[in-house]
Enzyme design. Structure first.
Site, PDB file in Angstrom:
ATOM      1  N   ASP A 160       0.849  -1.186   0.000  1.00 58.81           N
ATOM      2  CA  ASP A 160       0.000   0.000   0.000  1.00 58.81           C
ATOM      3  C   ASP A 160       0.891   1.243   0.000  1.00 58.81           C
ATOM      4  O   ASP A 160       2.101   1.168   0.175  1.00 58.81           O
ATOM      5  CB  ASP A 160      -0.960   0.003   1.190  1.00 58.81           C
ATOM      6  CG  ASP A 160      -0.234  -0.046   2.529  1.00 58.81           C
ATOM      7  OD1 ASP A 160       0.959  -0.381   2.549  1.00 58.81           O
ATOM      8  OD2 ASP A 160      -0.862   0.259   3.550  1.00 58.81           O
ATOM      9  N   ASP A 164       2.075   4.690   1.608  1.00 64.44           N
ATOM     10  CA  ASP A 164       2.133   5.363   2.911  1.00 64.44           C
ATOM     11  C   ASP A 164       2.020   6.867   2.712  1.00 64.44           C
ATOM     12  O   ASP A 164       2.767   7.453   1.916  1.00 64.44           O
ATOM     13  CB  ASP A 164       3.447   5.032   3.621  1.00 64.44           C
ATOM     14  CG  ASP A 164       3.622   3.535   3.856  1.00 64.44           C
ATOM     15  OD1 ASP A 164       2.709   2.932   4.435  1.00 64.44           O
ATOM     16  OD2 ASP A 164       4.656   2.983   3.447  1.00 64.44           O
ATOM     17  N   ASP A 200      -3.991   3.248   5.220  1.00 67.02           N
ATOM     18  CA  ASP A 200      -3.916   4.009   6.465  1.00 67.02           C
ATOM     19  C   ASP A 200      -3.306   5.372   6.178  1.00 67.02           C
ATOM     20  O   ASP A 200      -2.808   5.630   5.079  1.00 67.02           O
ATOM     21  CB  ASP A 200      -3.127   3.265   7.548  1.00 67.02           C
ATOM     22  CG  ASP A 200      -1.723   2.877   7.094  1.00 67.02           C
ATOM     23  OD1 ASP A 200      -1.204   3.492   6.142  1.00 67.02           O
ATOM     24  OD2 ASP A 200      -1.135   1.957   7.691  1.00 67.02           O
TER      25      ASP A 200
END
Length: 479
Positions: free
Chosen positions: A202, A204, A253
């Site tokens: 993913d 960041d 996130d």
């Protein structure tokens, strides 16, 4: 008694707004609880759902084309959510629905809807780096730090990754270009932009509107997939939120930071995207190796770390003219630990104007001592450094959130000593201070080192607080 209000009791306009929104005459309790929300409710009521449906469909076509969902299903899910309040009688749930609907109607178009229109031309700004030349050096440095002993009996938490990560990554690449004043990236993807051989999962990110963005994205995923999406807040990670699906699979996130923090984070511009300066990322990597868990990760997959470190070493060589000749001078700086008080004293006088740095391993103790100093010039860089810094009477005060490794009783391991030096250098970069000579010595101190076993390590600071979450399906917000 829960009576229905009559029109002589309450102002007609407010009553009508609430009545239209609920598709029923509100009870006395509902009216009094919701009347202060009338302005938000009115915005929701007049919101053009057809345009919103069209934007979500365009987002689906561009970023989630492989998800098997029809246009009619997307429309039904959207209209169902925007009428959910008509079947809801719990005041707490009504407040949650209003809050989340308000985020969608006031922010979605500017945050995610804009990704569907023609993008500005990409400004190609890549430099050709010779990463291969640094691979052997990186491997040598990492090999000397590969000293963690893996406890096979230790149960490791699994990080389940959603199949939607690749779709969200595609969206994030465009988002980073469109919102490059408020969102920057770091980690593997940022290094991939420098070295295409880097593998990444993913993306960041650091951003200034994390909560709003994640809510909008969670709804986009919900409307496209039909899955229940949950946003979680972790107490021991500052201003951190994560999106997971109903099966607890990780999607994305984000750390939220203030705009003034964003302004001072060192960054470079590549293909219309701002990434955290790889020099800063290299210092963070050196700092994180003081964390015993990170050394265990290194032991499990050294080649992954090698590719990243080689990329960052080549960047600093090219950008700062660092010469890797093994000349370390006074690096790492001398570190003395007081295990009882959990403070490490770093001798800094050879490099900086402040003569020493007191590194606290307990954040609340540092906060208390700063109050006692009656000093108001501390710098808080939030999750960028996980610490405040204060320089007072030629002494730096700061907090270190990682473990401290010991090579013998009462002796700081050189891996942690370098991590503490890197932590101080992060401050120098963030405040535009001098750091290049210190950086050169620090990196050269990592060359040609023998493995030194870990004798023990300190425990990390325990963070109080509870987990927070937003459950869209159940209309619950707990923060």
């Amino acid at each position: 008694m829960n009576r229905n209000p009559d029109q002589n009791t309450f102002p007609n306009i407010t009553l009508k707004i609430i009545e239209t929104y609920l598709s029923r005459v509100p009870s006395v309790n509902e009216y009094h609880m919701l009347k202060l929300q009338a302005r938000n409710i009115q915005k929701i009521t007049v919101f053009n759902k057809d345009i919103f449906v069209s934007l979500v469909k365009k987002n689906k076509k561009r970023f989630f084309s492989d998800v098997n969902t029809s246009a009619s299903e997307i429309k039904d899910r959207i209209l169902s959510y925007f009428s959910k309040q008509t079947q809801t009688y719990n005041i707490g749930k009504l407040f949650t629905i209003i809050e989340l609907q308000s985020v969608l109607v006031t922010t979605y178009t500017d945050i995610l809807g804009v990704l569907t229109i023609k993008a500005p031309n990409v400004i190609s700004s890549k430099i050709s780096y010779n990463v291969t030349s640094m691979e052997e050096l990186a491997r040598d440095m990492l090999n000397s730090m590969n000293v963690a002993i893996i406890d096979k009996a230790k149960v490791m938490g699994r990080h389940n990754v959603s199949s939607l990560v690749k779709n969200v990554n595609k969206l994030m690449e465009e988002y980073l270009r469109r919102h490059n004043k408020s969102c920057i990236c770091y980690g593997s993807y940022s290094l991939y932009l420098i070295n295409p051989n880097i593998l990444y999962g993913d993306i960041d990110i650091l951003q200034t509107n994390s909560r709003t963005f994640l809510i909008d994205l969670a709804f986009l995923i919900k409307f496209i997939t039909g899955n229940n999406i949950i946003l979680s807040k972790i107490p021991y990670l500052r201003n951190y939120m994560v999106i997971k699906d109903e099966n607890d699979n990780h999607i994305i996130d984000s750390f939220n930071i203030r705009q003034d923090t964003m302004n001072v984070v060192p960054k470079i511009f590549i293909d219309n995207i701002y990434i955290v300066d790889p020099t800063f990322q290299l210092l963070n990597m050196i700092k994180m190796f003081s964390q015993i868990d990170r050394l265990e990760d290194l032991s499990k997959d050294p080649e992954k770390f090698n590719a990243r470190m080689a990329t960052m070493l080549e960047y600093v060589r090219y950008t700062h003219g660092i010469v890797f000749d093994g000349k370390r001078n006074n690096m790492p700086m001398k570190c003395i630990i007081d295990e009882n008080n959990r403070i490490v004293t770093v001798t800094t006088k050879d490099y900086f104007s402040f003569k020493k740095c007191l590194v606290y391993l307990d954040e609340n103790v540092l906060s208390s001592d700063i109050l006692d100093l009656n000093a108001d010039t501390s710098c808080d860089f939030e999750s960028v450094t996980n610490s405040v810094y204060l320089i007072h009477d030629n002494i730096m005060y700061t907090y270190f959130s990682n473990t401290i490794l010991l090579s013998d009783k009462g002796k700081v391991h050189e891996i942690s000593a370098r991590g503490l030096c890197a932590h101080i250098l992060l401050y120098q970069m963030l405040t535009s201070g001098e750091y290049k000579q210190c950086l050169s010595d620090l990196l050269n101190s990592m060359m040609n080192r023998d493995k030194i076993p870990i004798y023990s390590h300190t425990e990390r600071d325990k963070k109080p607080g509870r987990h927070g979450f937003i459950n869209i399906e159940k209309d619950i917000i707990v923060f």
